[in-house]
Design a protein around this motif. Sequence first.
Motif, PDB file in Angstrom:
ATOM      1  N   SER A 121       0.828  -1.204   0.000  1.00 40.57           N
ATOM      2  CA  SER A 121       0.000   0.000   0.000  1.00 40.57           C
ATOM      3  C   SER A 121       0.863   1.254   0.000  1.00 40.57           C
ATOM      4  N   GLY A 122       0.343   2.293  -0.640  1.00 35.20           N
ATOM      5  CA  GLY A 122       1.000   3.598  -0.681  1.00 35.20           C
ATOM      6  C   GLY A 122      -0.075   4.677  -0.662  1.00 35.20           C
ATOM      7  N   TRP A 123       0.319   5.888  -1.004  1.00 37.97           N
ATOM      8  CA  TRP A 123      -0.616   7.004  -0.860  1.00 37.97           C
ATOM      9  C   TRP A 123      -0.465   8.010  -2.004  1.00 37.97           C
ATOM     10  N   PHE A 124      -1.551   8.734  -2.211  1.00 40.03           N
ATOM     11  CA  PHE A 124      -1.556   9.907  -3.085  1.00 40.03           C
ATOM     12  C   PHE A 124      -1.896  11.082  -2.167  1.00 40.03           C
ATOM     13  N   TYR A 125      -0.937  11.964  -1.963  1.00 34.23           N
ATOM     14  CA  TYR A 125      -1.076  13.047  -0.981  1.00 34.23           C
ATOM     15  C   TYR A 125      -1.300  14.400  -1.642  1.00 34.23           C
ATOM     16  N   LEU A 126      -1.966  15.271  -0.901  1.00 36.31           N
ATOM     17  CA  LEU A 126      -1.979  16.703  -1.191  1.00 36.31           C
ATOM     18  C   LEU A 126      -1.471  17.430   0.043  1.00 36.31           C
ATOM     19  N   PHE A 127      -0.342  18.124  -0.110  1.00 35.29           N
ATOM     20  CA  PHE A 127       0.200  18.963   0.948  1.00 35.29           C
ATOM     21  C   PHE A 127      -0.068  20.422   0.573  1.00 35.29           C
ATOM     22  N   PRO A 128      -1.076  21.058   1.152  1.00 34.78           N
ATOM     23  CA  PRO A 128      -1.338  22.466   0.833  1.00 34.78           C
ATOM     24  C   PRO A 128      -0.127  23.342   1.157  1.00 34.78           C
ATOM     25  N   LYS A 129      -0.003  24.406   0.439  1.00 33.18           N
ATOM     26  CA  LYS A 129       1.114  25.337   0.671  1.00 33.18           C
ATOM     27  C   LYS A 129       1.130  25.801   2.129  1.00 33.18           C
ATOM     28  N   SER A 130      -0.038  26.100   2.687  1.00 35.36           N
ATOM     29  CA  SER A 130      -0.105  26.598   4.066  1.00 35.36           C
ATOM     30  C   SER A 130       0.458  25.581   5.060  1.00 35.36           C
ATOM     31  N   VAL A 131       0.234  24.295   4.803  1.00 35.71           N
ATOM     32  CA  VAL A 131       0.751  23.243   5.676  1.00 35.71           C
ATOM     33  C   VAL A 131       2.270  23.141   5.543  1.00 35.71           C
ATOM     34  N   GLN A 132       2.756  23.225   4.311  1.00 36.60           N
ATOM     35  CA  GLN A 132       4.206  23.187   4.096  1.00 36.60           C
ATOM     36  C   GLN A 132       4.896  24.350   4.808  1.00 36.60           C
ATOM     37  N   VAL A 133       4.308  25.539   4.677  1.00 39.27           N
ATOM     38  CA  VAL A 133       4.889  26.723   5.331  1.00 39.27           C
ATOM     39  C   VAL A 133       4.886  26.551   6.852  1.00 39.27           C
ATOM     40  N   GLU A 134       3.796  26.015   7.380  1.00 35.14           N
ATOM     41  CA  GLU A 134       3.703  25.788   8.832  1.00 35.14           C
ATOM     42  C   GLU A 134       4.797  24.844   9.320  1.00 35.14           C
ATOM     43  N   ILE A 135       4.965  23.713   8.633  1.00 36.95           N
ATOM     44  CA  ILE A 135       5.990  22.736   9.034  1.00 36.95           C
ATOM     45  C   ILE A 135       7.388  23.314   8.833  1.00 36.95           C
ATOM     46  N   PHE A 136       7.592  24.014   7.718  1.00 41.07           N
ATOM     47  CA  PHE A 136       8.888  24.630   7.417  1.00 41.07           C
ATOM     48  C   PHE A 136       9.286  25.593   8.533  1.00 41.07           C
ATOM     49  N   ASN A 137       8.340  26.430   8.967  1.00 32.57           N
ATOM     50  CA  ASN A 137       8.617  27.389  10.038  1.00 32.57           C
ATOM     51  C   ASN A 137       8.766  26.687  11.393  1.00 32.57           C
ATOM     52  N   GLN A 138       8.057  25.589  11.574  1.00 33.97           N
ATOM     53  CA  GLN A 138       8.082  24.861  12.845  1.00 33.97           C
ATOM     54  C   GLN A 138       9.438  24.185  13.075  1.00 33.97           C
ATOM     55  N   VAL A 139       9.970  23.523  12.046  1.00 34.84           N
ATOM     56  CA  VAL A 139      11.205  22.747  12.233  1.00 34.84           C
ATOM     57  C   VAL A 139      12.459  23.505  11.788  1.00 34.84           C
ATOM     58  N   GLY A 140      12.279  24.554  10.967  1.00 35.65           N
ATOM     59  CA  GLY A 140      13.423  25.316  10.467  1.00 35.65           C
ATOM     60  C   GLY A 140      13.982  24.702   9.193  1.00 35.65           C
TER      61      GLY A 140
END
Length: 208
Positions: free
Chosen positions: A129-148
Amino acid sequence: MKIAELFTDTKIVVRIQERLPSLFHLAELESSRGGNVGMEVGSIREKIVIALLIYKFGEHNVETDIPTTQPDVDVKVFNEPISVKTITGKSLNGVKLIWTVDEKKASEFSQSYAPSSDMLLVQVNWNNSGWFYLFPKSVQVEIFNQVGSQTYIKLPKPGTNPRGVEIAGEALRLLANHPKSLKIPINWLRETIDYNPYERWLELWQKD
């Protein structure tokens, strides 16, 4: 965010689950030589995903002629930029942000990078099994800012030739598990396909 309709339209979800494995298998057959899958399979997979967007949203709403100067944009849907990524394996690793073998260029990219578009990611995991994902830009920015940036971005190790800068595995797992990310489970089973890589071209040679 119109792109989210891929994940909420029941008929489209079923079609993705039914068709994506066979289409990606065909992409591998088309890019294989001597039993080995070539790097061009990534470009074919990308075209398959973009064709899905055209099927769902209509050709007039999908812009495919994107300048190569925009590394984080592969297609636009209703003028919204989308990045299309595919990986193979049971774990979330190896998603390239930029393809380069130049160490200086990779370093410069990591210092200036920030998420700028929604991301579609297909995780291929054959016979599992695998996945087809959608990572919204807002989520990417949140994680990017969270972890550096140093945790979010994985630079190539000096002296190696990994051909690019990646999103780190830890960041990918945070993206995948974020409540605002969307995903479709895919059962990656290969069906037997009667494929002749020369048939299409032979038919064109024979055409009057």
